[in-house]
Design a protein around this motif. Structure first.
Motif, PDB file in Angstrom:
ATOM      1  N   MET A   1       0.777  -1.161   0.083  1.00  0.00           N
ATOM      2  CA  MET A   1       0.045   0.015  -0.072  1.00  0.00           C
ATOM      3  C   MET A   1       0.839   1.139   0.038  1.00  0.00           C
ATOM      4  N   GLU A   2       0.395   2.077  -1.008  1.00  0.00           N
ATOM      5  CA  GLU A   2       1.227   3.557  -0.865  1.00  0.00           C
ATOM      6  C   GLU A   2       0.254   4.534  -1.016  1.00  0.00           C
ATOM      7  N   PRO A   3       0.040   5.407  -0.358  1.00  0.00           N
ATOM      8  CA  PRO A   3      -0.894   6.693  -0.283  1.00  0.00           C
ATOM      9  C   PRO A   3      -0.308   7.392  -1.568  1.00  0.00           C
ATOM     10  N   TYR A   4      -1.233   8.270  -2.270  1.00  0.00           N
ATOM     11  CA  TYR A   4      -0.912   9.085  -3.231  1.00  0.00           C
ATOM     12  C   TYR A   4      -0.133  10.188  -2.790  1.00  0.00           C
ATOM     13  N   LYS A   5       0.925  10.720  -3.685  1.00  0.00           N
ATOM     14  CA  LYS A   5       2.042  11.592  -3.137  1.00  0.00           C
ATOM     15  C   LYS A   5       2.297  12.485  -4.376  1.00  0.00           C
ATOM     16  N   GLU A   6       2.164  13.658  -3.962  1.00  0.00           N
ATOM     17  CA  GLU A   6       2.193  14.718  -5.029  1.00  0.00           C
ATOM     18  C   GLU A   6       3.531  14.649  -6.072  1.00  0.00           C
ATOM     19  N   TYR A   7       3.332  14.839  -7.271  1.00  0.00           N
ATOM     20  CA  TYR A   7       4.511  14.625  -8.243  1.00  0.00           C
ATOM     21  C   TYR A   7       5.662  15.649  -7.894  1.00  0.00           C
TER      22      TYR A   7
ATOM     23  N   ASP B   1      -4.869  -5.739  -5.409  1.00  0.00           N
ATOM     24  CA  ASP B   1      -3.955  -5.011  -4.528  1.00  0.00           C
ATOM     25  C   ASP B   1      -3.236  -3.875  -5.350  1.00  0.00           C
ATOM     26  N   VAL B   2      -3.339  -3.749  -6.729  1.00  0.00           N
ATOM     27  CA  VAL B   2      -2.644  -2.819  -7.326  1.00  0.00           C
ATOM     28  C   VAL B   2      -3.574  -1.144  -6.877  1.00  0.00           C
ATOM     29  N   ILE B   3      -4.814  -1.356  -6.835  1.00  0.00           N
ATOM     30  CA  ILE B   3      -5.421  -0.148  -5.896  1.00  0.00           C
ATOM     31  C   ILE B   3      -4.800   0.122  -4.662  1.00  0.00           C
ATOM     32  N   GLN B   4      -4.410   1.396  -4.650  1.00  0.00           N
ATOM     33  CA  GLN B   4      -3.677   2.172  -3.533  1.00  0.00           C
ATOM     34  C   GLN B   4      -2.281   1.654  -3.691  1.00  0.00           C
ATOM     35  N   SER B   5      -1.673   1.196  -4.652  1.00  0.00           N
ATOM     36  CA  SER B   5      -0.309   0.911  -4.647  1.00  0.00           C
ATOM     37  C   SER B   5       0.529   2.066  -5.343  1.00  0.00           C
ATOM     38  N   GLU B   6       1.838   1.731  -5.686  1.00  0.00           N
ATOM     39  CA  GLU B   6       2.600   2.797  -6.428  1.00  0.00           C
ATOM     40  C   GLU B   6       2.259   2.844  -7.880  1.00  0.00           C
ATOM     41  N   TYR B   7       1.751   1.756  -8.164  1.00  0.00           N
ATOM     42  CA  TYR B   7       1.003   1.633  -9.681  1.00  0.00           C
ATOM     43  C   TYR B   7      -0.037   2.338  -9.936  1.00  0.00           C
ATOM     44  N   TYR B   8      -0.919   2.636  -8.948  1.00  0.00           N
ATOM     45  CA  TYR B   8      -2.229   2.921  -9.190  1.00  0.00           C
ATOM     46  C   TYR B   8      -2.618   4.339  -9.935  1.00  0.00           C
ATOM     47  N   TYR B   9      -1.466   5.246  -9.155  1.00  0.00           N
ATOM     48  CA  TYR B   9      -1.678   6.601  -9.741  1.00  0.00           C
ATOM     49  C   TYR B   9      -0.686   7.109 -10.797  1.00  0.00           C
ATOM     50  N   ILE B  10      -1.355   7.699 -12.080  1.00  0.00           N
ATOM     51  CA  ILE B  10      -0.621   8.148 -13.132  1.00  0.00           C
ATOM     52  C   ILE B  10       0.197   9.475 -12.616  1.00  0.00           C
ATOM     53  N   GLN B  11       1.500   9.624 -12.983  1.00  0.00           N
ATOM     54  CA  GLN B  11       2.277  10.620 -12.901  1.00  0.00           C
ATOM     55  C   GLN B  11       2.645  11.427 -14.072  1.00  0.00           C
ATOM     56  N   PRO B  12       2.781  12.667 -14.353  1.00  0.00           N
ATOM     57  CA  PRO B  12       3.388  13.192 -15.427  1.00  0.00           C
ATOM     58  C   PRO B  12       4.403  12.533 -15.999  1.00  0.00           C
TER      59      PRO B  12
ATOM     60  N   VAL C   1      -2.614  14.736 -17.932  1.00  0.00           N
ATOM     61  CA  VAL C   1      -2.993  14.220 -16.713  1.00  0.00           C
ATOM     62  C   VAL C   1      -3.798  15.268 -16.202  1.00  0.00           C
ATOM     63  N   TYR C   2      -4.992  15.024 -16.233  1.00  0.00           N
ATOM     64  CA  TYR C   2      -6.196  16.215 -16.258  1.00  0.00           C
ATOM     65  C   TYR C   2      -6.405  16.550 -14.418  1.00  0.00           C
ATOM     66  N   LYS C   3      -5.904  15.431 -13.477  1.00  0.00           N
ATOM     67  CA  LYS C   3      -6.062  15.773 -12.242  1.00  0.00           C
ATOM     68  C   LYS C   3      -4.830  15.202 -11.483  1.00  0.00           C
ATOM     69  N   ASP C   4      -4.520  15.633 -10.252  1.00  0.00           N
ATOM     70  CA  ASP C   4      -3.410  15.316  -9.583  1.00  0.00           C
ATOM     71  C   ASP C   4      -3.536  13.863  -9.277  1.00  0.00           C
ATOM     72  N   ASN C   5      -4.518  13.049  -8.850  1.00  0.00           N
ATOM     73  CA  ASN C   5      -4.636  11.716  -8.536  1.00  0.00           C
ATOM     74  C   ASN C   5      -5.321  10.892  -9.245  1.00  0.00           C
ATOM     75  N   MET C   6      -4.985  10.930 -10.763  1.00  0.00           N
ATOM     76  CA  MET C   6      -5.785  10.247 -11.901  1.00  0.00           C
ATOM     77  C   MET C   6      -5.276   8.867 -11.706  1.00  0.00           C
ATOM     78  N   THR C   7      -5.923   7.683 -11.744  1.00  0.00           N
ATOM     79  CA  THR C   7      -5.472   6.444 -11.713  1.00  0.00           C
ATOM     80  C   THR C   7      -5.359   5.938 -13.197  1.00  0.00           C
ATOM     81  N   ILE C   8      -4.588   4.752 -13.015  1.00  0.00           N
ATOM     82  CA  ILE C   8      -4.358   4.134 -14.276  1.00  0.00           C
ATOM     83  C   ILE C   8      -5.595   3.891 -14.965  1.00  0.00           C
ATOM     84  N   TYR C   9      -6.896   3.401 -14.134  1.00  0.00           N
ATOM     85  CA  TYR C   9      -8.083   2.989 -14.795  1.00  0.00           C
ATOM     86  C   TYR C   9      -8.540   4.329 -15.733  1.00  0.00           C
TER      87      TYR C   9
END
Length: 217
Positions: free
Chosen positions: A7-13, A165-176, A117-125
């Motif tokens: 588990m890894e919470p969302y972190k700002e870019y 387990d992908v949800i809320q992992s380091e893979y879940y959120y898309i970064q610039p 990347v239209y919002k900060d916490n955009m997910t891979i889905y």
């Protein structure tokens, strides 16, 4: 599928070398602010903003003001650092910055392109949805993301998109600057019926390898 991902919470870019910022200043000296911002028409305020590239040493060079180190900072932190630098010379300077290369990239056998990347916490889905990507021919058990670290180096992360387990992992959120690669499934590969599709299926993973080993965004 229960592949375990931490588990890894969302972190700002965090900004990295190669990123490009748009910097806009407001102050009482209108002539200076118009010059700095590149205002094309003062009647309707057509504003360009100053483009600032983050160099290998982590700094940006701000015309008239000097250099500021911003690599490793969030946008908000960089905005404060740049504003503090400007206020050494112009005490009422107010600064707004934005990330110009705020894009992610899709590579697959039937889709490729760049998307905002239209919002900060955009997910891979959500990235899949806005890119118009379908999963019919994908091997979603071996999805890869090429991602920059704060030094500007490219790192490849591969994961199983079927795992909850992908949800809320380091893979879940898309970064610039993320490059998301969806390989062709073995079943779909052997159903290829055209030379063009075959070429795409072979060349896409090679493109990913080139990006991972040779390209700094």
């Amino acid at each position: 599928i229960n592949t375990a991902y931490a588990m890894e919470p969302y972190k700002e870019y965090k900004l990295a070398p190669g990123d490009i910022l748009s910097c806009f200043i407001t102050c009482d000296d209108k002539e200076f602010s118009y010059t700095f911002n590149g205002v094309l028409n003062t009647n309707n305020a057509s504003i360009l903003g100053k483009s600032l590239t983050i160099y290998e040493d982590g700094t940006v060079i701000i015309p008239f003001f000097g250099t500021v180190k911003v690599s490793g900072m969030t946008l908000q932190e960089a905005e404060i650092a740049i504003q503090n630098k400007m206020q050494e010379s112009i005490t009422d300077a107010q600064v707004k910055i934005s990330l110009m290369n705020n894009l992610f990239y899709i590579l697959s056998d039937n889709k490729r392109g760049s998307f905002y990347v239209y919002k900060d916490n955009m997910t891979i889905y959500q990235a899949l949805a806005i890119s118009g990507q379908t999963t019919e021919s994908m091997d979603i058990s071996k999805v890869s993301i090429v991602r920059k670290d704060i030094q500007g180096n490219s790192v490849v992360k591969t994961f199983d998109l079927r795992s909850q387990d992908v949800i809320q992992s380091e893979y879940y959120y898309i970064q610039p600057n993320d490059v998301v690669y969806f390989p062709t499934s073995k079943k779909a590969f052997f159903n290829i019926t055209s030379l063009g599709t075959f070429f795409t299926a072979v060349i896409t993973p090679l493109s990913l390898l080139i990006i991972a080993t040779a390209v700094k965004f």
